[in-house]
Design a protein around this motif. Sequence first.
Motif, mmCIF file in Angstrom:
data_model
loop_
_atom_site.group_PDB
_atom_site.id
_atom_site.type_symbol
_atom_site.label_atom_id
_atom_site.label_comp_id
_atom_site.label_asym_id
_atom_site.label_seq_id
_atom_site.Cartn_x
_atom_site.Cartn_y
_atom_site.Cartn_z
ATOM 1 N N ASP A 241 12.275 -36.935 18.882
ATOM 2 C CA ASP A 241 12.957 -35.702 18.484
ATOM 3 C C ASP A 241 12.364 -34.561 19.307
ATOM 4 N N SER A 242 12.503 -33.352 18.844
ATOM 5 C CA SER A 242 12.030 -32.196 19.607
ATOM 6 C C SER A 242 10.513 -32.073 19.620
ATOM 7 N N TYR A 243 9.843 -32.818 18.758
ATOM 8 C CA TYR A 243 8.404 -32.640 18.611
ATOM 9 C C TYR A 243 7.578 -33.838 19.080
ATOM 10 N N SER A 244 8.103 -35.041 18.964
ATOM 11 C CA SER A 244 7.269 -36.202 19.265
ATOM 12 C C SER A 244 8.125 -37.401 19.669
ATOM 13 N N ASN A 307 2.977 -36.208 21.651
ATOM 14 C CA ASN A 307 3.405 -34.869 21.229
ATOM 15 C C ASN A 307 4.173 -34.214 22.374
#
Length: 308
Positions: A241-244, A307
């Motif tokens: 996703d946008s984070y990990s 990350n």
Amino acid sequence: MLMTEAVIWGPLFIYMKKVYTPAVEREPSGLEWRYLWLIPFTFYIIWYYTLYGNSTKSSLELALEPKNTIALFFINAGAFLVYYIVARLVIEQQKNLRLQENNHLLEMQNLQYDYLQDKIKETRRYKHDVRHHIALMQELLKKGEYDKLSEYLNSFRDSMPDISERIYCKNTSVSALLAYFAQIAESSGIEYKVSADIPDNIKIDITDLSVLFGNLIENAIHGCVSDSAKNKKIIIRAKADSYSLCLAVDNTFTGTILTDPEGGFLSSKRKGKGIGTESVKNIAAKYNGVAKFEYGDGMFYASVMLNI
């Protein structure tokens, strides 16, 4: 003396901060630092014993003697030379490891290229032969031999090559790697299950993605091929996703796991640590993530979190 110390330690601090500290932080094994510190340590033990051990003079009187000043200079120069050589060795080790990773990536790309070339040749042969199949079917149709025509069509359908492209996720590079290893797994009699959700615009370098997926899946296939069990399988789960980015590759394995005293995995193909697992650990560290390798109950588990 304070002015002299300021002149010496200012540039030394900058050097340590820019060259030595990054080398220590990026060093992968830790074995060098376990023993090499003994060299400068020995320098100073000899120095202090020679200077202060058999003398009745004060330390200030001894320090002001020109011969002791010269000796101290060479002892410190020798110690710093050792530090410099160790730092350069660690940096070169990192460069060599990165070069091995790039060579491994090129090797996988060449294998993918060969696989695509074989598919192209197979498709060309199919297109060349299809004219003969059509001529024969037309002849059966003219004669009204519909049963033979139906039988021939069924046989022709079963003999058609699989030219369809397998799409495992939206990221084309990762999907191509998954499809490539799927062919290898199937030809080796390995059950291959994939659940992947990787977007095409993920903010991870494409080289890192290829090395990460390629090493883990290649190791899993190698583990299954060398396994004596009948029900061999590889399970791949990946989601970003946008984070990990989270990736898990599990495979059956009942052989022997080779490890070193540090807990690292040794390669079964060559002497020393496995390049694949070390590359995965380096990529995880680059993205402030974690890489974990476990085994038990006839399975080997590899999991990575990055990350973004």
